[in-house]
Design an enzyme around this catalytic site. Structure first.
Site: not given
Length: 365
Positions: A185-187
């Site tokens: 879910s990180k950039p």
């Protein structure tokens, strides 16, 4: 109305051909551990950030552990950090036998307040670990100045800020060591766990590379105690497929974040991006009164929300022995009762964003 909090499927559809080809390349050569994609990714990450060394590791939590091990942090030491963060930041300090020393936050940025650091320094202090929360860098000029005065290294916990900039420099390139996470879910996310450490220091880079491979400098020769902290080749390949469009996604996040701010600034406390900074909006976080009621109303309207983070580290049971009860860090504790994150990803279209905003306004009405 059905809205995704984060839409990884849309990103995969957009990059499917490149991701599938990269995965197939690993399947074809079969080097699943430390295959050529790992070194290729490290080179690309170092160039993007503007540092000499990037070391791919298994996850963002292990990245913190490796960074602190490279600095020799251990029992009896103290490490200054923020209580308003995910457990991993304090957890890795404690795991190494050191003591986390918390300082309160700046309520505008939600990041560590540099003005409070010096008073927390003791003869046992070995490092400062600021967290670049929600996608915006902490105030590193001020933090680094205090650290330099006392001869202390700074580790940026950049698990949420990879791709952000601080006064023209990239997150992960503004401190002695930086660590980041490639959690999905990180950039910039892979399809499992992944992370990296960054530094311009050749000796620290050498140590971190050793530590992630069981402390070995060559096969079956182990000068130091290390751990199994490698990034999988498949995850490196997936990240390589995502890197060419990462800049476009960062720009989209900035555009969507700025639009959220404009639309919600009159009804909620919205993020404040410091002059000279950019944010990757790993989360789009606002502050509201009566958070539980607001979340319930949004859930009823089909808008998912999350709280990052509802319990500051000083109030976590695992840190009860530090004897820092409620009231010890009033600004972090106040934020933890009020923050709420809204759907945020680079494929969020304006119509969906308008529907989210309308639901937020109704819930706050």
């Amino acid at each position: 109305m059905s809205i995704n909090f984060i839409d990884l499927k849309a990103q995969y559809r957009h990059l499917k051909a490149d991701i599938d080809a990269r995965i197939q390349g690993v399947l074809d050569h079969g080097q699943y551990i430390m295959g050529p994609e790992v070194a290729e990714l490290e080179g690309e990450l170092a160039r993007l950030v503007g540092v000499k060394h990037a070391i791919g590791v298994s996850d963002g939590t292990t990245a913190l552990q490796i960074a602190m091990m490279a600095l020799g942090i251990g029992p009896g030491d103290e490490v200054i950090t923020t209580p308003f963060t995910f457990i991993a930041t304090g957890e890795m300090i404690a795991l190494l036998g050191a003591t986390p020393v918390f300082v309160d936050i700046d309520p505008v940025s939600w990041n560590m307040d540099p003005a409070l650091i010096e008073a927390a320094i003791t003869p046992r202090t070995r490092a400062i670990v600021p967290v670049s929360l929600y996608g915006q860098c902490a105030d590193f000029d001020a933090i680094n100045a205090v650290a330099a005065k006392h001869g202390l290294p700074v580790i940026e916990d950049a698990a949420q800020s990879f791709g952000a900039t601080y006064r023209g420099r990239h997150s992960c390139g503004v401190s002695t060591i930086a660590t980041t996470s490639f959690f999905p879910s990180k950039p910039l996310g892979c399809y499992g766990d992944g992370g990296a450490c960054f530094t311009d220091d050749d000796e620290l880079a050498r140590k971190m590379r050793q530590i992630r491979l069981h402390g070995q400098d060559r096969r079956y020769h182990h000068p130091v105690i290390g751990l199994n902290g490698r990034i999988d080749t498949l995850q490196a390949a997936i990240l390589l497929a995502k890197l060419p469009t990462f800049g476009d996604e960062v720009a989209a996040r900035a555009r969507i974040g700025a639009r959220y701010i404009e639309l919600l600034k009159d009804v909620a406390r919205v993020p404040v991006i410091a002059e000279g900074n950019t944010s990757v909006f790993a989360q789009f976080t606002i502050e509201v009164d009566n958070r539980e009621a607001v979340q319930a109303a949004l859930k009823e309207a089909g808008v998912p929300t999350a709280v990052h983070y509802p319990v500051p580290l000083n109030l976590q049971p695992a840190f009860a022995h530090l004897n820092q009860p409620e009231g010890s860090f009033p600004l972090a504790e106040a934020a933890s009762r009020r923050v709420m994150s809204l759907p945020m990803h680079p494929f969020l279209d304006e119509a969906t964003q308008d529907a989210i905003v309308a639901a937020v306004k109704r819930a706050l009405g």
